[in-house]
Design an enzyme around this catalytic site. Structure first.
Site, mmCIF file in Angstrom:
data_model
loop_
_atom_site.group_PDB
_atom_site.id
_atom_site.type_symbol
_atom_site.label_atom_id
_atom_site.label_comp_id
_atom_site.label_asym_id
_atom_site.label_seq_id
_atom_site.Cartn_x
_atom_site.Cartn_y
_atom_site.Cartn_z
ATOM 1 N N ARG A 141 13.574 64.319 53.575
ATOM 2 C CA ARG A 141 14.105 63.578 52.434
ATOM 3 C C ARG A 141 14.200 62.103 52.804
ATOM 4 N NH1 ARG A 141 20.014 64.608 50.114
ATOM 5 N NH2 ARG A 141 20.675 63.504 51.984
ATOM 6 N N GLU B 280 18.962 66.540 41.084
ATOM 7 C CA GLU B 280 20.390 66.321 41.289
ATOM 8 C C GLU B 280 21.021 65.681 40.060
ATOM 9 O OE1 GLU B 280 21.046 65.102 45.688
ATOM 10 O OE2 GLU B 280 19.495 63.773 44.952
ATOM 11 N N ARG C 210 32.510 63.971 43.764
ATOM 12 C CA ARG C 210 32.539 64.979 44.836
ATOM 13 C C ARG C 210 33.437 64.566 45.996
ATOM 14 N NH1 ARG C 210 26.338 64.576 47.199
ATOM 15 N NH2 ARG C 210 27.091 65.536 49.105
ATOM 16 N N ARG D 62 18.001 65.424 56.353
ATOM 17 C CA ARG D 62 18.718 64.246 55.837
ATOM 18 C C ARG D 62 18.466 63.075 56.784
ATOM 19 N NH1 ARG D 62 22.901 68.223 54.308
ATOM 20 N NH2 ARG D 62 23.487 67.893 52.147
ATOM 21 N N ASN E 59 25.012 69.785 45.227
ATOM 22 C CA ASN E 59 26.218 68.988 45.495
ATOM 23 C C ASN E 59 26.327 67.837 44.501
ATOM 24 O OD1 ASN E 59 26.161 70.628 47.728
ATOM 25 N ND2 ASN E 59 25.391 69.052 49.109
ATOM 26 N N ASP E 60 25.204 67.138 44.336
ATOM 27 C CA ASP E 60 25.212 66.036 43.375
ATOM 28 C C ASP E 60 25.058 66.543 41.946
ATOM 29 O OD1 ASP E 60 25.676 63.552 44.654
ATOM 30 O OD2 ASP E 60 23.795 63.828 45.734
#
Ligand code: PEP
Ligand code: MG
Length: 570
Positions: free
Chosen positions: A331, A430, A464, A295, A453-454
């Site tokens: 990413r 996502e 979220r 990330r 998560n997304d």
């Protein structure tokens, strides 16, 4: 004793004193001192400067051995505090114009910062952010408030806050944080992910926590059930200690699997990847096969200004070199949603998670994007780089991102700088619109990683970050598993690798179902590696397939969870 409840997002038990973190707002209003009191105001200003300098010296001292770069930033703050031009203007503002000390400090520092931020040069703009920092420090002291700083807690404490910004968590004084409690945030908010990756017990979504848990109070945290005990009684503490020991024992048991290869009970190989947020997290890679998610935005959050190409190149080169040939999935910048950048002003959006986020933002801030792509491509010659784009919704997005890579390559070529032309280019899945056409997406990229998560928030239309919608945010819903099946099958048919790097991949209960749906690459926080390897080792591929099949035929998330908590007579 009082008990408060929230969502447990990072398991563990802790007890200690509360550190109430409320970021200082530093509001200053136009005000003047009565005639004849100017000298007094000036002395208050001088005393505040003196205290500010003492604080800075202490900070520099605390960072001197551990983080020379941070120490340098605060040394620069001392120089600003000492700047003659600024000090002269403040003296004039107080003594000749009768401005109150805080108003004088605010007007002079703000004028200097504004001037610098208009210079249009990243380095000078960074200086403006430093000037604002020093202004905040002096104003806070003048307002009689103590320093609150999560990067230097001083002693072990339970951090209680309304919310922790990703930038707060990125600079957190980790060794002193016993637990984290916030009023907002859900299981996959970034505070939760960071807490899990550092193994810090955390409970989010505790209503009114900042009012109910006073600074310095003694508290105990059960981040397995989601309970916070204020001034716990003896019998509760005893129970918590038993639970803490059982938890530690379970962790100990799982740790036997840490160094082993990921395999199902019949030997089927499962590759285990690592999610990291900075170059410093890559140490755990020795127990993993690849970095499945780097990330990079956290690199941008550690300072008030945007890192330049050199800074980024150095950070990426380090990760690639340390990975020693193992794939590193970098990413590109994922900003927007709950993540903002101190160095980038972004217009207010009503629905930031549905707004100009991640790849979309990069495509509208080309300089930012090309700078990152060039830095990553330059670093590619030091290892095995896989470039990945977040928040891809359409094939247009994939094509635009690939074109940007092509442009960054041309820019490097024109400067005669080498890069690895075989860098793989992939996408995060996502957004449901790309999941549904995964077969087409697979034709246009080299690999994919599913950001559950997304995906979960967009599939269920459940924020979220919002504790109010936690019940709708169903990572274990049959819809999630069916969507994953679609994606895995599409990529398998295309012969392209697919992984999951969302939090679901680090959940041992989900592991056999994911393997049964066809997943062979799981990527997770370092703290989840051992327990996922252990969970996988309990099932054969055939058993996993049966579980997956049953999961997809359930009606509700509760049904899926019940099934997975006792999946198979082994
Ligand atoms: C995800 O969405 O699952 C993911 C891995 O990305 P992030 O949590 O950083 O949004
Ligand atoms: Mg995401």
């Amino acid at each position: 004793m009082r008990i408060f409840r929230g969502t447990p997002v990072s398991p563990g038990i802790a007890e200690g004193n509360v550190y109430l973190y409320q970021a200082f707002s530093c509001d200053v209003f136009e005000s003047y001192v009565p005639e004849g009191r100017e000298q007094e105001a000036f002395q208050a200003y001088q005393a505040a400067v003196h205290t500010a300098d003492a604080e800075l010296v202490a900070i520099i001292h605390s960072f001197a051995e551990t983080d020379a770069d941070k120490a340098k930033i605060f040394s620069a703050h001392r120089e600003i505090l000492d700047d003659e031009e600024i000090a002269d203007e403040i003296r004039t503002a107080i003594l000749d114009e009768s401005k109150s000390a805080d108003f004088a400090v605010d007007s002079v520092f703000t004028a200097f910062a504004t001037l610098l931020s208009k210079a249009g040069d990243a380095l000078i703009a960074a200086r403006a952010a430093d000037i604002r920092d020093v202004r905040n420090r002096v104003v806070r002291i003048l307002h009689g408030e103590a320093e609150k700083n999560l990067s230097r807690l001083g002693a072990p404490a339970i951090v209680v806050a309304h919310d922790l910004l990703p930038s707060d968590t990125a600079t957190l004084d980790k060794k002193n944080v016993l637990a984290i409690i916030t009023e907002v945030g859900g299981t996959t908010s970034h505070s939760a992910i960071l807490a899990r990756s550092y193994g810090i017990p955390a409970i989010l979504g505790v209503p009114e926590a900042t009012n109910a848990l006073p600074d310095g109070a003694y508290a105990a945290v059960d981040a397995i059930t989601g309970e916070v005990y204020l001034e716990p009684d003896e019998s509760s503490l005893q129970l918590l200690h038993q639970k803490r020991d059982a938890f530690a024992e379970d962790m100990q048991d799982a740790s036997r699997y840490l160094a082993a290869e990921g395999r199902l009970a019949d030997g089927t190989r499962i590759e285990i990847g690592l999610n990291i947020g900075s170059a410093n997290d890559a140490g755990a890679l020795r127990n993993c096969d690849f970095i499945g998610l780097f990330r990079t935005e956290f690199l941008y959050m550690q300072t008030d200004f945007l890192p330049d190409e050199e800074d980024q190149f150095e950070a990426y080169r380090r990760v690639l070199a340390d990975a020693a040939g193992k794939p590193v999935t970098l990413r590109t910048l994922d900003i927007g949603g709950d993540k903002t950048l101190p160095g980038l002003s972004m217009p207010h959006e009503e629905n930031p998670f549905l707004g100009n986020r991640a790849l979309r933002l990069c495509l509208t801030h080309r300089d930012l994007f090309y700078t990152q792509l060039r830095a990553a491509l330059r670093a590619s010659v030091y290892g095995n780089l896989w470039l990945m784009f977040p928040m891809v919704g359409t094939l247009d997005d994939i094509r635009a991102a690939k074109e940007a890579v092509g442009e960054a390559q041309r820019q490097l070529e024109s400067r005669g700088i080498p890069y690895d032309p075989k860098v793989r280019v992939g996408i995060m899945i996502e957004i449901p619109s790309i999941a549904i056409i995964a077969d087409r997406a697979a034709q246009e990229c080299d690999f994919a990683s599913v950001g559950t998560n997304d995906l979960c928030q967009y599939l269920h239309a459940a924020d979220r970050m919002n504790p109010q919608t936690e019940a709708y945010y169903q990572s274990f819903s049959p819809a999630m598993f069916r969507t994953l099946k679609l994606i895995f099958e599409a990529f398998a048919a295309a012969g392209k690798p697919v992984s999951v790097c969302g939090e679901l991949a680090g959940n041992p209960q989900a592991a056999p179902a994911l393997a049964g749906l066809g997943l062979r690459k799981f990527s997770m926080n370092a703290s989840a590696v051992a327990s996922v390897k252990r969970a996988l080792s309990h099932f054969t591929l055939e058993q996993c397939r049966t579980i997956a099949d049953q999961v997809c035929r359930q009606d509700t998330e509760a049904d899926v969870k019940a099934l997975l908590s006792n999946p198979f007579p082994i």
